[in-house]
Write an enzyme that holds these catalytic residues in place. Structure first.
Site, PDB file in Angstrom:
ATOM      1  N   CYS A  95       0.853  -1.192   0.000  1.00  0.00           N
ATOM      2  CA  CYS A  95       0.000   0.000   0.000  1.00  0.00           C
ATOM      3  C   CYS A  95       0.889   1.243   0.000  1.00  0.00           C
ATOM      4  CB  CYS A  95      -0.880  -0.016   1.259  1.00  0.00           C
ATOM      5  SG  CYS A  95      -1.937   1.425   1.434  1.00  0.00           S
ATOM      6  N   HIS A 137      -9.062  -4.050  -1.491  1.00  0.00           N
ATOM      7  CA  HIS A 137      -8.063  -3.262  -0.757  1.00  0.00           C
ATOM      8  C   HIS A 137      -8.472  -1.785  -0.741  1.00  0.00           C
ATOM      9  CE1 HIS A 137      -3.738  -2.236   0.305  1.00  0.00           C
ATOM     10  NE2 HIS A 137      -4.194  -1.070  -0.133  1.00  0.00           N
ATOM     11  N   GLU A 138      -8.876  -1.262  -1.908  1.00  0.00           N
ATOM     12  CA  GLU A 138      -9.202   0.170  -2.015  1.00  0.00           C
ATOM     13  C   GLU A 138     -10.538   0.493  -1.332  1.00  0.00           C
ATOM     14  OE1 GLU A 138      -6.844   1.963  -2.773  1.00  0.00           O
ATOM     15  OE2 GLU A 138      -5.579   0.524  -3.809  1.00  0.00           O
ATOM     16  N   HIS A 141     -10.060   1.108   2.205  1.00  0.00           N
ATOM     17  CA  HIS A 141      -9.622   2.493   2.485  1.00  0.00           C
ATOM     18  C   HIS A 141     -10.836   3.415   2.662  1.00  0.00           C
ATOM     19  CE1 HIS A 141      -5.267   2.597   2.185  1.00  0.00           C
ATOM     20  NE2 HIS A 141      -5.270   1.941   1.051  1.00  0.00           N
TER      21      HIS A 141
END
Ligand code: Y12
Ligand code: CO
Length: 173
Positions: A95, A137-138, A141
């Site tokens: 990341c 993953h995003e 966030h």
């Protein structure tokens, strides 16, 4: 314009990002800046909160088999919702907000994504492999979550020790 990327342990990364309601020139310019920031940082994915904008926006540029990234393969994803996640896959993730650290993380292997494009048009995509991993993953966030939160207790402790040491070394160099 390349934007500064915020890094762990910046508390802003814990923010839950807000839905986008206006799809105007300001958003378009911001998406262009996100692309430049991601490419100049050697990233394959970036969420808006990583450049201190708490809005539900992410971009991805998945490399081809030779590792090359092409602008036309960039996907701009706004207000995403995951449907029908299935299976599991493990991949060594990194990341841009946690530089220098990579770890195996388990994710859903396939999913359907509903989202809006830069003009506010609804879109759907089917994802597997690296695209499915990057999307999850995003989207984490956007919820204020980092991949390091998925580590086991002992692995997280080791990470904190190593990361703190690296920060100290960087400060003293
Ligand atoms: C699979 C796993 C994770 C993702 C999320 C997107 N992650 C990235 O794009 C990470 C990129 C990255 C790039 C770095 O810079 C260089 O390698 C030059 C980097 O730098 C250091 O570690 C020093 C760290 C992360 C998508 C798909
Ligand atoms: Co990230």
């Amino acid at each position: 314009m390349k934007l500064p990327i915020i890094t762990y342990p910046d508390k802003l990364l814990k923010t839950r990002s807000q839905e986008v309601t206006t799809f105007d020139q300001t958003l378009h310019a911001f998406l262009d800046d996100m692309f430049e920031t991601m490419m100049e940082s050697n990233g394959i994915g970036l969420a808006a909160i990583q450049v201190a904008h708490p809005i539900r926006v992410l971009i991805l540029c998945i490399p081809d088999e030779e590792g090359n990234q092409f602008k036309e393969n960039t996907i701009e994803i706004i207000n995403p919702v995951i449907h029908n996640p299935q299976g599991t896959i493990i991949y060594q993730e990194g990341c841009l907000s946690v530089p220098g650290f990579y770890e195996d993380i388990e994710r859903f292997a396939t999913l359907t994504l509903h989202y809006r494009d830069r003009h506010g048009n609804e879109s759907t995509l089917e994802a597997n492999e690296l695209l499915a991993i990057a999307i999850q993953h995003e989207i984490d966030h956007l919820e204020g979550k980092l991949f390091i939160e998925k580590l086991t207790y002992n692995r997280r402790k080791k990470f904190e020790k190593e990361y703190k040491r690296a920060l100290k070394e960087k400060k003293n160099s």
